[in-house]
Design a protein around this motif. Structure first.
Motif, PDB file in Angstrom:
ATOM      1  N   SER A   1      -6.779  -3.401  -7.311  1.00  0.00           N
ATOM      2  CA  SER A   1      -5.886  -3.579  -6.175  1.00  0.00           C
ATOM      3  C   SER A   1      -4.966  -4.777  -6.381  1.00  0.00           C
ATOM      4  O   SER A   1      -3.777  -4.736  -6.065  1.00  0.00           O
ATOM      5  CB  SER A   1      -6.718  -3.754  -4.899  1.00  0.00           C
ATOM      6  OG  SER A   1      -5.922  -4.056  -3.791  1.00  0.00           O
TER       7      SER A   1
ATOM      8  N   GLU B   1       0.828  -1.208   0.000  1.00  0.00           N
ATOM      9  CA  GLU B   1       0.000   0.000   0.000  1.00  0.00           C
ATOM     10  C   GLU B   1       0.864   1.261   0.000  1.00  0.00           C
ATOM     11  O   GLU B   1       0.541   2.249  -0.681  1.00  0.00           O
ATOM     12  CB  GLU B   1      -0.937  -0.019   1.209  1.00  0.00           C
ATOM     13  CG  GLU B   1      -2.029  -1.071   1.105  1.00  0.00           C
ATOM     14  CD  GLU B   1      -2.803  -1.253   2.408  1.00  0.00           C
ATOM     15  OE1 GLU B   1      -3.922  -1.796   2.339  1.00  0.00           O
ATOM     16  OE2 GLU B   1      -2.293  -0.862   3.480  1.00  0.00           O
ATOM     17  N   ALA B   2       1.968   1.223   0.746  1.00  0.00           N
ATOM     18  CA  ALA B   2       2.865   2.380   0.766  1.00  0.00           C
ATOM     19  C   ALA B   2       3.447   2.646  -0.618  1.00  0.00           C
ATOM     20  O   ALA B   2       3.576   3.803  -1.054  1.00  0.00           O
ATOM     21  CB  ALA B   2       3.982   2.157   1.781  1.00  0.00           C
TER      22      ALA B   2
ATOM     23  N   GLU C   1       0.558   3.854  -3.138  1.00  0.00           N
ATOM     24  CA  GLU C   1       0.134   5.214  -2.822  1.00  0.00           C
ATOM     25  C   GLU C   1       1.158   6.233  -3.298  1.00  0.00           C
ATOM     26  O   GLU C   1       0.816   7.261  -3.885  1.00  0.00           O
ATOM     27  CB  GLU C   1      -0.084   5.353  -1.311  1.00  0.00           C
ATOM     28  CG  GLU C   1      -1.347   4.666  -0.804  1.00  0.00           C
ATOM     29  CD  GLU C   1      -1.377   4.582   0.718  1.00  0.00           C
ATOM     30  OE1 GLU C   1      -0.431   5.097   1.357  1.00  0.00           O
ATOM     31  OE2 GLU C   1      -2.330   3.980   1.251  1.00  0.00           O
ATOM     32  N   ARG C   2       2.435   5.932  -3.080  1.00  0.00           N
ATOM     33  CA  ARG C   2       3.488   6.880  -3.475  1.00  0.00           C
ATOM     34  C   ARG C   2       3.687   6.922  -4.986  1.00  0.00           C
ATOM     35  O   ARG C   2       4.096   7.940  -5.533  1.00  0.00           O
ATOM     36  CB  ARG C   2       4.794   6.529  -2.760  1.00  0.00           C
ATOM     37  CG  ARG C   2       4.761   6.873  -1.263  1.00  0.00           C
ATOM     38  CD  ARG C   2       5.869   6.179  -0.505  1.00  0.00           C
ATOM     39  NE  ARG C   2       5.982   6.638   0.879  1.00  0.00           N
ATOM     40  CZ  ARG C   2       5.192   6.251   1.868  1.00  0.00           C
ATOM     41  NH1 ARG C   2       4.208   5.394   1.620  1.00  0.00           N
ATOM     42  NH2 ARG C   2       5.358   6.718   3.090  1.00  0.00           N
TER      43      ARG C   2
ATOM     44  N   GLY D   1       1.210   6.715  -6.963  1.00  0.00           N
ATOM     45  CA  GLY D   1       0.012   7.338  -7.501  1.00  0.00           C
ATOM     46  C   GLY D   1      -0.870   6.392  -8.283  1.00  0.00           C
ATOM     47  O   GLY D   1      -1.646   6.822  -9.145  1.00  0.00           O
TER      48      GLY D   1
ATOM     49  N   VAL E   1      -2.843   3.978  -6.682  1.00  0.00           N
ATOM     50  CA  VAL E   1      -3.852   3.403  -5.810  1.00  0.00           C
ATOM     51  C   VAL E   1      -5.232   3.866  -6.264  1.00  0.00           C
ATOM     52  O   VAL E   1      -5.421   4.966  -6.774  1.00  0.00           O
ATOM     53  CB  VAL E   1      -3.609   3.804  -4.341  1.00  0.00           C
ATOM     54  CG1 VAL E   1      -3.825   5.287  -4.131  1.00  0.00           C
ATOM     55  CG2 VAL E   1      -4.483   2.991  -3.394  1.00  0.00           C
TER      56      VAL E   1
ATOM     57  N   GLU F   1      -7.128  -4.508  -1.242  1.00  0.00           N
ATOM     58  CA  GLU F   1      -8.469  -3.953  -1.066  1.00  0.00           C
ATOM     59  C   GLU F   1      -9.330  -4.809  -0.153  1.00  0.00           C
ATOM     60  O   GLU F   1     -10.179  -4.305   0.570  1.00  0.00           O
ATOM     61  CB  GLU F   1      -9.146  -3.817  -2.433  1.00  0.00           C
ATOM     62  CG  GLU F   1     -10.522  -3.181  -2.409  1.00  0.00           C
ATOM     63  CD  GLU F   1     -10.471  -1.681  -2.170  1.00  0.00           C
ATOM     64  OE1 GLU F   1     -11.506  -1.120  -1.762  1.00  0.00           O
ATOM     65  OE2 GLU F   1      -9.405  -1.067  -2.395  1.00  0.00           O
TER      66      GLU F   1
END
Length: 761
Positions: free
Chosen positions: A589, A564-565, A568-569, A571, A573, A689
């Motif tokens: 996901s 997830e990290a 998210e970083r 972009g 997600v 997810e």
């Protein structure tokens, strides 16, 4: 209750009156062993048995292929119906059926005759699902066999991956897109060779830049590509001196199960295997008296998506038309259908100025896949079997075969169409430059193959299978399952079916060692009171994802949080496009998690903003460990040794009708904890997810013993029947959970020993 003990004085239907000359023996697990007077009678009996076991599943697949699912479930099915109407799957299937050879058409006609014979004698004994339908099933037509087979494979290609990567391109740029694929050179290759590797990146960035603005509003579709294992051992490694062939296909687990166990014996052939309800023969897994076969998904790039430009508000003439969807309880909905020179428009509205069309190998020329079914049934060697699959179109498979003469063989089968490199990544402009006009499939002889390797075994696990040869895909699975199976079979001598079953059940993760190395290096600033206990438990862990392992749970949740990290970083997600509910967020996901897992294994974090330096990695990794401690304490209590994997890694097998209609929710089967994860041979794939819930797994396991067919074994997650409460709907479940195989009785003597009911058709 649909599954019957016998038809009694079965009068037949649709011209099927009179005896078929068939004896059907049901064994203790309800699996039908058919003894027929002719091949025609055998296929009719297969249709009858499939209807007896799976008529609702066949109806579900048929309605979806025809774009008529909303007639049963209302608006919840309208979006899927619209897609298949716009694609024209029913018309394509009818045309493909008309192009099949006469023998194949006769197989489908016989199969349909058997289905309709069952329908005519069971009007008042339909399974419980039909209590929620507005009408009973219509007669089965031979072309429906083609339609339901195509339906089961259209989303196993690259359609959704290209749409997903297109969205990433629009919001995060080409670097993020390329990061999702990872280091393709790290994938295990099975066939040795010195051929040149394709230039995977040529021209891609320029095309993606040019299309970035178009990508922003595009929709994605459901991703259902598979992950499977198969392996073959030559006789020099087995106890019998003859080959063993084993494997397990992986898909989303649903009820009823996608595969149907059956045995057909007649004068022309004696074959046993797992087929698709609604389709004659055994397309993917089975054996006759001399040769066995099994497959894994070849992960082929089989679809292109085109960004089509239209003048906003312009009037569309031929070849555009309106189709009416019948929506239960809601009336009708109009769907605009039409094509461009690239292919049918399937997503978006031309009135808005942009829409998506697609081309797919399953509609690029006649689909002759079913023409391979009869030759497979009567093949007498691996060479004959490989020649039998020459007509195969979809999906592209890694085919393994073994024969009683001692040969083992690998062949990629299916329609491979090479396009320019820019088409491999994302949707491309709807221009003549990217159309498939004039392209020809790769010749069958040029598709990779390997026979009787010196090492004495073959392994496929959705990995890259050749160093050279034609371009297949960007989207192969990582090497962990392939490499682990090779580790397990390399030292084998005197192997038996029991050894094959042990491979099926292996839960050692080769990915875990890479991820744990990163955690050990960077999780040095943890602050939660339990974090160091968790790290100590991981240090002592054997990296096996067993159901009773607490470290497995700790590892899985930390890994999920690291994934997830990363996403998210990057972009990427939440890249689910289109209207709410289609596709499920879990699919986007799952694709993102696969990309992030590659980065973790390859330590390729320099492309991730915020993780491209040691300080950022220490902060993020330490935070993931602390968050895992807090999350699992809240979910499972304060004692980390009680956080066993089976408590959180639970297999749900949703019933599609129960998922669509609350009134049918009692059709869902129970939920059970299970071992393995998405990186182990025993598959239990997850998506960030949906947390640690198993959404992907082995939908069958098999091991064919060519030294003694009666020593072979198989199992499916639920049972042979799709009728809830029949007694054979869940009777294989515990064996599947235990990773055990049930006897695959083949000889007349073995079948007689397990028969519990016998009747005539």
């Amino acid at each position: 209750m649909a599954q019957s003990d016998g038809p009694g004085n079965d009068a037949g239907g649709n011209g099927a009156a009179g005896a078929l000359g068939v004896t059907v023996r049901r064994d203790r697990w309800g699996i039908a062993h058919v003894e027929a007077s002719s091949a025609e009678a055998a296929f009719a009996a297969q249709g009858w048995v499939a209807a007896d076991d799976r008529i609702w599943q066949m109806e579900w697949d048929r309605r979806r292929a025809m774009g008529r699912w909303a007639e049963v479930v209302g608006m919840v099915g309208a979006r899927e119906d619209a897609f298949f109407r716009r694609l024209g799957l029913a018309a394509i299937s009818q045309a493909d059926y008309a192009a099949l050879d006469g023998r194949t058409q006769a197989m489908c006609e016989d199969y349909a005759r058997g289905v309709n014979r069952w329908l005519a004698t069971h009007e008042d004994a339909l399974p419980a699902e039909f209590e929620h339908h507005p009408a009973p099933p219509e007669p089965w037509e031979p072309w429906h066999c083609v339609a339901v087979y195509k339906l089961r494979h259209i989303f196993m290609g690259t359609l959704t991956r290209k749409l997903w990567r297109g969205r990433i391109m629009a919001q995060a740029g080409p670097e993020a897109v390329m990061a999702t694929v990872g280091d393709t050179e790290a994938d295990a290759a099975m066939v040795p060779g010195e051929g040149p590797r394709p230039d995977l990146l040529a021209d891609a960035a320029n095309v993606l830049d040019a299309c970035a603005a178009d990508m922003a509003g595009l929709a994605a579709a459901m991703d259902s590509d598979g992950a499977s294992n198969s392996w073959a051992l030559s006789g020099e490694r087995t106890a019998s001196g003859r080959p063993l062939l084993a494997g397990d296909p992986h898909r989303g687990i649903e009820f009823p199960n996608v595969y149907h166990q059956c045995h057909l014996r007649c004068d022309e052939f004696d074959a046993i295997g797992m087929g698709f309800p609604g389709v004659p023969g055994f397309p993917h897994f089975g054996h006759n008296a001399e040769v066995a076969w099994g497959i894994t998904h070849g992960m082929c790039d089989d679809t292109d998506v085109f960004v089509e430009r239209f003048e906003p508000g312009s009037t569309l003439g031929e070849p555009w038309w309106i189709e009416q969807l019948q929506i239960r309880g809601e009336g009708t909905v109009e769907v605009l259908c039409g094509s461009t020179p690239r292919g049918p428009v399937v997503l978006g509205d031309p009135a808005d100025g942009v829409a998506l069309s697609m081309q797919w190998t399953g509609m690029f020329g006649p689909d002759t896949t079913l023409d391979a079914l009869w030759p497979m049934l009567v093949s007498g060697s691996t060479a004959e079997l490989i020649e039998a699959v020459r007509p195969w179109v979809l999906p592209v498979n890694n085919l393994l075969a073994a024969d009683r003469a001692g040969s083992i063989a690998f062949k990629i089968r299916g329609r491979v169409v090479e396009r320019q490199p820019a088409s491999r990544w994302t949707p491309v402009p709807g221009t003549d430059e990217f159309a498939w006009d004039g392209l020809e499939p790769v010749p069958f002889e040029d598709l990779p193959e390997w026979t009787d390797p010196e090492r004495g075994f073959l392994v496929t696990a959705n990995n890259r299978t050749a160093d050279g040869g034609p371009y297949i895909s960007l989207d192969f699975a990582g090497p962990s399952r392939h490499d682990r199976i090779c580790e397990l079979v390399t030292p084998m001598t005197g192997a038996t079916v029991a050894d094959m079953s042990a491979v099926h059940g292996d839960v050692t993760s080769l990915v875990a060692s890479n991820v744990l190395g990163l955690i050990t290096e960077y999780a040095v600033e943890c602050g939660h009171e339990l974090s160091h206990t968790l790290l100590d438990m991981l240090a002592d862990w054997d990296q096996r994802m067993t159901a009773d392992s607490a470290p497995a749970t700790i590892y899985a949740v930390i890994k999920r949080r690291l994934i997830e990290a990363i996403i998210e970083r990057l972009g990427i997600v939440g890249a689910q496009l289109g209207a709410a509910g289609w596709p499920p967020a879990a699919e986007a996901s799952r694709m993102a998690a696969g990309a992030a897992t590659r980065m973790l294994c390859e330590r390729n974090l320099d492309v991730v903003p915020g993780l491209d330096n040691p300080i950022g990695r220490r902060m993020a990794t330490s935070a993931c460990v602390d968050e895992t401690a807090a999350e699992l304490t809240q979910r499972l209590g304060p004692d980390p040794h009680a956080w066993t994997w089976g408590k959180v890694h639970r297999m749900a097998s949703p019933h599609p009708l129960a998922s669509a209609l609350m009134t049918a929710r009692d059709l869902h089967p129970p939920v059970d904890g299970c071992a393995g994860d998405g990186d182990t041979v025993r598959q239990g794939g997850t998506a960030p997810e949906t947390g640690e819930r198993a959404i992907h797994g082995s939908v069958a396991r098999y091991a064919f013993d060519l030294g003694d067919w009666d020593s072979s074994g198989w199992v499916v997650p639920h049972g042979v029947s799709g009728v809830r409460g029949s007694g054979h709907d869940l009777d294989q479940r515990q064996a599947w959970l235990n990773c055990e195989l049930l006897p695959m009785s083949y000889s007349p003597q073995a079948v007689a020993s397990v028969t519990v009911h016998e009747h005539e058709l």
